[in-house]
Design an enzyme around this catalytic site. Structure first.
Site, PDB file in Angstrom:
ATOM      1  N   CYS A 238       0.820  -1.201   0.000  1.00 48.62           N
ATOM      2  CA  CYS A 238       0.000   0.000   0.000  1.00 48.62           C
ATOM      3  C   CYS A 238       0.864   1.265   0.000  1.00 48.62           C
ATOM      4  O   CYS A 238       1.393   1.650  -1.028  1.00 48.62           O
ATOM      5  CB  CYS A 238      -0.994  -0.054   1.166  1.00 48.62           C
TER       6      CYS A 238
ATOM      7  N   HIS B 265      -3.090  -5.328   1.424  1.00 44.80           N
ATOM      8  CA  HIS B 265      -2.474  -5.601   2.727  1.00 44.80           C
ATOM      9  C   HIS B 265      -2.470  -7.095   3.056  1.00 44.80           C
ATOM     10  O   HIS B 265      -3.380  -7.577   3.741  1.00 44.80           O
ATOM     11  CB  HIS B 265      -3.244  -4.866   3.827  1.00 44.80           C
TER      12      HIS B 265
ATOM     13  N   GLU C 239      -0.730  -8.568   5.194  1.00 44.74           N
ATOM     14  CA  GLU C 239      -0.519  -8.737   6.627  1.00 44.74           C
ATOM     15  C   GLU C 239      -1.823  -8.765   7.410  1.00 44.74           C
ATOM     16  O   GLU C 239      -1.842  -9.143   8.582  1.00 44.74           O
ATOM     17  CB  GLU C 239       0.401  -7.619   7.164  1.00 44.74           C
TER      18      GLU C 239
END
Length: 186
Positions: free
Chosen positions: A79, A169, A171
């Site tokens: 991002c 994302h 994560e």
């Protein structure tokens, strides 16, 4: 054990650290210039790219980090990290590291309230969950950039040399395969 430096000035760095630690990496939070030694890879997390860029310069970390990237250290950028790497930012004359030959557009997938998840094919990894939060879009890629995943006919994951850059994302998703892919680049 691989030493992964995670830019920890602002943004979603804790989530990356948790996953990479679970996968057996030693994670170093990059908060000052002296943290930039003995690294096998770097994570540039989501957050606010303008704030991250300013803090990197204020702390004297910008040029040493850019040098590491240009020398070929593997980088996972998500991002805002993608924006930090981008050679061009649409409708903005400002750039940061400018090491990734792409053009990005900030907040192209809407505001925070417009966040969404999708599952798309990721080259060599198969179906992959992707979480988009105020994500940039990749508007243009140069010939030497490999497109690894797309959403609505636009690239959302690219690789250029040892730079792996994502508009989403990973994560924030349960699947750790993108982080494993990054570790394999080390």
């Amino acid at each position: 054990m691989k030493n992964i430096g995670i830019l920890s000035l602002q943004g979603a760095f804790i989530e990356h650290k948790k996953i990479l630690t679970e996968l057996g990496c030693n994670c170093i939070e990059l908060r000052q210039k002296k943290d930039l030694s003995n690294l096998d890879g770097i994570v540039l997390p989501g957050g606010e790219s303008t704030v991250q860029g300013k803090l990197l310069k204020d702390l004297g970390m910008f040029q040493p980090l850019k040098d590491l990237i240009q020398e070929g250290i593997p980088v996972l950028a998500t991002c805002a990290g993608l924006i930090l790497l981008a050679r061009h930012i649409q409708d903005d004359s400002t750039t940061h590291f400018a090491t990734l030959p792409v053009t990005v557009k900030r907040n192209a997938y809407g505001r925070q309230t417009g966040s969404f998840k999708t599952i798309q094919d990721f080259k060599n990894l198969g179906s992959t969950e992707m979480t988009f939060i105020r994500a940039p879009s990749i508007e243009e890629v140069q010939d030497q950039v490999a497109i690894l995943a797309s959403y609505n006919n636009k690239p959302v994951a690219v690789q250029y040399k040892k730079q792996l850059a994502l508009a989403f994302h990973p994560e924030l998703d349960a699947d750790k395969k993108i982080h494993r892919y990054f570790i394999d680049m080390l």
